[in-house]
Scaffold this motif. Structure first.
Motif, PDB file in Angstrom:
ATOM      1  N   HIS A   1      -2.935   9.182  -5.173  1.00 16.83           N
ATOM      2  CA  HIS A   1      -3.948   9.965  -4.457  1.00 16.83           C
ATOM      3  C   HIS A   1      -3.278  11.002  -3.555  1.00 16.83           C
ATOM      4  N   ALA A   2      -2.507  11.878  -4.159  1.00 15.96           N
ATOM      5  CA  ALA A   2      -1.753  12.888  -3.423  1.00 15.96           C
ATOM      6  C   ALA A   2      -2.635  13.799  -2.575  1.00 15.96           C
ATOM      7  N   GLU A   3      -3.875  13.956  -2.972  1.00 19.09           N
ATOM      8  CA  GLU A   3      -4.780  14.808  -2.204  1.00 19.09           C
ATOM      9  C   GLU A   3      -5.526  13.971  -1.181  1.00 19.09           C
ATOM     10  N   GLY A   4      -5.121  14.009   0.052  1.00 12.83           N
ATOM     11  CA  GLY A   4      -5.837  13.272   1.092  1.00 12.83           C
ATOM     12  C   GLY A   4      -5.026  12.137   1.674  1.00 12.83           C
ATOM     13  N   ASP A   5      -5.685  11.378   2.521  1.00 10.43           N
ATOM     14  CA  ASP A   5      -5.006  10.315   3.243  1.00 10.43           C
ATOM     15  C   ASP A   5      -5.275   8.929   2.673  1.00 10.43           C
ATOM     16  N   ALA A   6      -5.877   8.847   1.498  1.00 18.57           N
ATOM     17  CA  ALA A   6      -6.217   7.546   0.930  1.00 18.57           C
ATOM     18  C   ALA A   6      -4.959   6.775   0.552  1.00 18.57           C
ATOM     19  N   GLU A   7      -5.016   5.473   0.738  1.00 21.47           N
ATOM     20  CA  GLU A   7      -3.920   4.604   0.328  1.00 21.47           C
ATOM     21  C   GLU A   7      -4.294   3.917  -0.967  1.00 21.47           C
ATOM     22  N   SER A   8      -3.294   3.609  -1.759  1.00 14.12           N
ATOM     23  CA  SER A   8      -3.496   2.885  -3.004  1.00 14.12           C
ATOM     24  C   SER A   8      -2.629   1.641  -2.989  1.00 14.12           C
TER      25      SER A   8
ATOM     26  N   ARG B   1       0.855  -1.189   0.000  1.00 12.33           N
ATOM     27  CA  ARG B   1       0.000   0.000   0.000  1.00 12.33           C
ATOM     28  C   ARG B   1       0.890   1.237   0.000  1.00 12.33           C
ATOM     29  N   VAL B   2       0.500   2.268  -0.739  1.00 20.37           N
ATOM     30  CA  VAL B   2       1.259   3.521  -0.802  1.00 20.37           C
ATOM     31  C   VAL B   2       0.334   4.698  -0.562  1.00 20.37           C
TER      32      VAL B   2
END
Length: 109
Positions: free
Chosen positions: A32-39, A7-8
């Motif tokens: 997803h640089a905007e926010g705290d979401a992980e990819s 996860r990143v």
């Protein structure tokens, strides 16, 4: 080697880091640089228009620079047997998408 299931997440200071190329910025946007979401790494490297190896190297550069943080996913239990994977592959290969389903479950293998 960066695991495709890791996860990143882009860090808050990622957008202001000097020296990032246009290619790095595309990978960063896929994180997803905007926010705290992980990819998932696999999703990130397929979302950019670069070969898999190039995208993984760019993502590794971003991790080393601190623009992206990553964590490994932990698999609990045994991995699926080769027989199960072959059955799933065979089912997906033989899946006929041209016929609408009746909504009733059936045998795929």
């Amino acid at each position: 080697m960066l695991d495709l299931m890791a996860r990143v997440r882009a860090t808050k200071q990622a957008a202001n880091m000097p020296g990032l190329t246009h290619q790095h910025l595309k990978v960063l946007a896929a994180c997803h640089a905007e926010g705290d979401a992980e990819s998932v790494v696999g999703d990130v490297v397929t979302a950019v228009p670069y070969p898999l190896l190039v995208a993984r190297i760019l993502l590794s550069d971003l991790i080393e620079s601190g623009a992206v943080v990553h964590r490994l996913t932990v698999v609990i239990g045994e991995p699926p047997s080769p027989e199960i994977l072959q059955r799933v592959h065979r089912a997906l290969t033989n899946w006929d998408t041209s016929t609408p389903t009746s909504g009733k479950p059936g045998r795929a293998c």
